[in-house]
Design an enzyme around this catalytic site. Structure first.
Site, mmCIF file in Angstrom:
data_model
loop_
_atom_site.group_PDB
_atom_site.id
_atom_site.type_symbol
_atom_site.label_atom_id
_atom_site.label_comp_id
_atom_site.label_asym_id
_atom_site.label_seq_id
_atom_site.Cartn_x
_atom_site.Cartn_y
_atom_site.Cartn_z
ATOM 1 N N GLN A 127 -37.009 45.724 -23.552
ATOM 2 C CA GLN A 127 -38.439 45.899 -23.237
ATOM 3 C C GLN A 127 -39.336 45.238 -24.286
ATOM 4 O O GLN A 127 -40.561 45.356 -24.200
ATOM 5 C CB GLN A 127 -38.786 47.391 -23.123
ATOM 6 C CG GLN A 127 -38.062 48.111 -22.009
ATOM 7 C CD GLN A 127 -38.525 47.692 -20.616
ATOM 8 O OE1 GLN A 127 -39.509 46.968 -20.453
ATOM 9 N NE2 GLN A 127 -37.825 48.133 -19.590
ATOM 10 N N GLY A 146 -28.679 43.625 -19.255
ATOM 11 C CA GLY A 146 -28.924 44.326 -20.509
ATOM 12 C C GLY A 146 -27.867 45.383 -20.783
ATOM 13 O O GLY A 146 -27.429 45.571 -21.923
ATOM 14 N N THR A 147 -27.448 46.064 -19.734
ATOM 15 C CA THR A 147 -26.458 47.131 -19.901
ATOM 16 C C THR A 147 -25.141 46.561 -20.433
ATOM 17 O O THR A 147 -24.525 47.133 -21.336
ATOM 18 C CB THR A 147 -26.229 47.849 -18.549
ATOM 19 O OG1 THR A 147 -27.486 48.347 -18.090
ATOM 20 C CG2 THR A 147 -25.247 48.994 -18.678
ATOM 21 N N THR A 166 -16.505 32.740 -15.330
ATOM 22 C CA THR A 166 -17.265 31.518 -15.055
ATOM 23 C C THR A 166 -18.759 31.815 -15.111
ATOM 24 O O THR A 166 -19.222 32.824 -14.578
ATOM 25 C CB THR A 166 -16.870 30.962 -13.665
ATOM 26 O OG1 THR A 166 -15.462 30.710 -13.691
ATOM 27 C CG2 THR A 166 -17.613 29.678 -13.341
ATOM 28 N N ASN A 224 -38.645 52.031 -23.226
ATOM 29 C CA ASN A 224 -38.938 51.654 -21.841
ATOM 30 C C ASN A 224 -39.938 52.591 -21.173
ATOM 31 O O ASN A 224 -40.655 52.205 -20.270
ATOM 32 C CB ASN A 224 -37.650 51.576 -21.009
ATOM 33 C CG ASN A 224 -36.759 52.772 -21.203
ATOM 34 O OD1 ASN A 224 -36.290 53.029 -22.308
ATOM 35 N ND2 ASN A 224 -36.532 53.525 -20.137
ATOM 36 N N CYS A 266 -37.220 65.559 -11.833
ATOM 37 C CA CYS A 266 -36.874 66.689 -10.971
ATOM 38 C C CYS A 266 -36.271 66.270 -9.643
ATOM 39 O O CYS A 266 -35.301 66.845 -9.190
ATOM 40 C CB CYS A 266 -38.109 67.547 -10.722
ATOM 41 S SG CYS A 266 -38.489 68.564 -12.152
ATOM 42 N N GLY A 321 -32.760 39.576 -18.207
ATOM 43 C CA GLY A 321 -33.615 38.599 -17.526
ATOM 44 C C GLY A 321 -34.670 39.206 -16.622
ATOM 45 O O GLY A 321 -35.806 38.744 -16.584
#
Ligand code: PLP
Length: 408
Positions: A179, A72-73, A237, A151, A325, A200
């Site tokens: 999400q 996703g990133t 590939t 998320n 934190c 995925g």
């Protein structure tokens, strides 16, 4: 040790056995390169084609609009950079204040490079400030990018309406639907969304495979420059087994969509009601907004989220917290802060995210285990006396340093 109860499906999901089974031959006997000219490769290319078709069915788009990426990133980054490179005269982006780091971490970097970025806020329910959004869209805007489902809270943005507003002004629109995919029906052909990201491992495929949806006709320059794979839109590939796995997961997601939106939603609602009834001084963050069916984010006031997680972990329960934190930051979740959740509540926020693999028994077990954990932690809290908050609520917070809730 009791059986693991996994309520952290927004972090990652188990890889479905059917997905593993579909992938296995591509690790061993079917190892051909899909670009090769002989049938041993061509047959693999045909399987990738089938996986692309299955993925496009989940997204409600054409197979050729599906570009396989590594996660996703990568898809999010590819969308941003394509928008900027194909429109070099435009120097402005619009995002929300509640994006995932896959988008949000780009903001300071882009600003350093000289781009202007407007961050649109949300209200106390986590819903988009619509007027602020419209005001942010300018002739200089190269891209508006907003997550579809949050998320942390599961709150949904009105992506179809937002894409339309951007489109009317000639602005490209991307959504991070990591999400949302598999949780709500997506019908991209019926929207003005130009680009969309999915991952995925949030829908029972393995980690390390994603998709960038690229509307036909949208100008694009690849983020990964290399070979001609993915019709020249993503060099490298193909990760064949994972693409096959994602195709199978997309198929399963479509088949499970009804269960997700009925049974899983009922489980989530029961969990929420059970906990907020049994425990006082709680609040469901985003509870008043449209949400995906699997996610709940509950604040247990006057206790620290990380301490709750430890208590849950010792009972074999996996969840996550909205407080950062312990990760060295003095700030609780940027999402809860953007929603104006008070520090005493933001610190004690827990996200639980279910999947079609969860059961009613697991929900009842969590409802049983939770109250004594909170009671014990409140007994130790300087902000709690007897059965309610202590009178003196004045305290140092994370924001001022020396936080008294989490001890940082
Ligand atoms: N976007 C959102 C909304 C997410 O929740 C996540 C993962 O948590 C990502 C992007 C990143 O996806 P990946 O882990 O595949 O890079």
């Amino acid at each position: 040790m009791s059986r693991l109860i996994y309520f952290d499906n927004n972090a990652t999901t188990s890889t479905a056995p059917e997905v593993v089974e579909a992938m296995l031959p591509f690790f061993s006997r079917r190892y051909g390169n899909p670009s090769s000219m002989y049938p041993f490769g061509g047959e693999v290319a045909a399987e990738i084609k089938a996986a692309r078709e299955k993925t496009s069915a989940l997204l409600g788009c054409e197979p050729r609009e599906v570009v396989f990426t590594s996660c996703g990133t990568e898809s999010d980054n590819a969308a941003i950079w394509a928008a900027l490179r194909t429109q070099p005269d435009k120097k402005h982006l619009v995002v929300s204040r509640v994006e995932h780091p896959a988008i949000a971490a780009n903001v300071p970097f882009l600003r350093k490079l000289g781009y202007r970025v407007t961050e649109v806020g949300v209200d106390e329910k986590g819903e988009l400030l619509w007027d602020q959004y419209l005001e942010a869209l300018t002739p200089d805007t190269a891209l508006a990018t907003f997550l579809w489902a949050n998320n942390e809270t599961g709150v949904l943005f009105p992506i179809e309406k937002m894409a339309e507003a951007a489109h009317d002004r000639g602005i490209l629109f991307h959504t991070d639907a990591v999400q949302a995919a598999g949780k709500i029906p997506l019908d991209l052909a019926g929207t003005k969304v130009d680009m969309l990201s999915i991952s995925g491992h949030k829908l029972h495929a393995p980690k390390g495979i994603g998709v960038l949806y690229l509307r036909r006709g949208v100008k694009f320059t690849p983020f990964m420059i290399g070979g001609h794979q993915e019709s020249g839109r993503r060099g490298g590939t193909e990760n064949v087994p994972y693409i096959i796995g994602l195709g199978r997961a997309a198929e399963l997601s479509l088949a499970n969509m009804r269960d997700e939106n009925t049974r899983v939603k009922e489980l989530r609602d029961r969990l929420e009601k059970g906990l907020t009834t049994a425990i006082t001084h709680t609040r469901v963050n985003g509870g008043g907004a449209p949400r995906v069916p699997n996610t709940t984010n509950i604040s247990f006031e006057y206790v620290e989220g990380e301490a709750i997680l430890l208590g849950l972990a010792s009972a074999g329960i996996c969840a996550s917290s909205g407080s950062a934190c312990t990760s060295g930051s003095l700030e609780p979740s940027h999402v809860l802060r953007a929603m104006g959740v008070p520090f005493t509540a933001a610190h004690g926020s827990i996200r639980m995210s279910l999947s079609v693999h969860n059961t009613a028994e697991e929900v009842e077990r969590v409802i049983e285990v939770f109250p004594p954990i909170i009671a014990r932690l409140r007994e130790m809290s300087p902000f709690w006396k007897g059965d309610g908050p202590a009178e003196d609520q004045a305290m140092l917070t994370c924001e001022t340093g020396g936080c008294q809730v989490c001890g940082v």
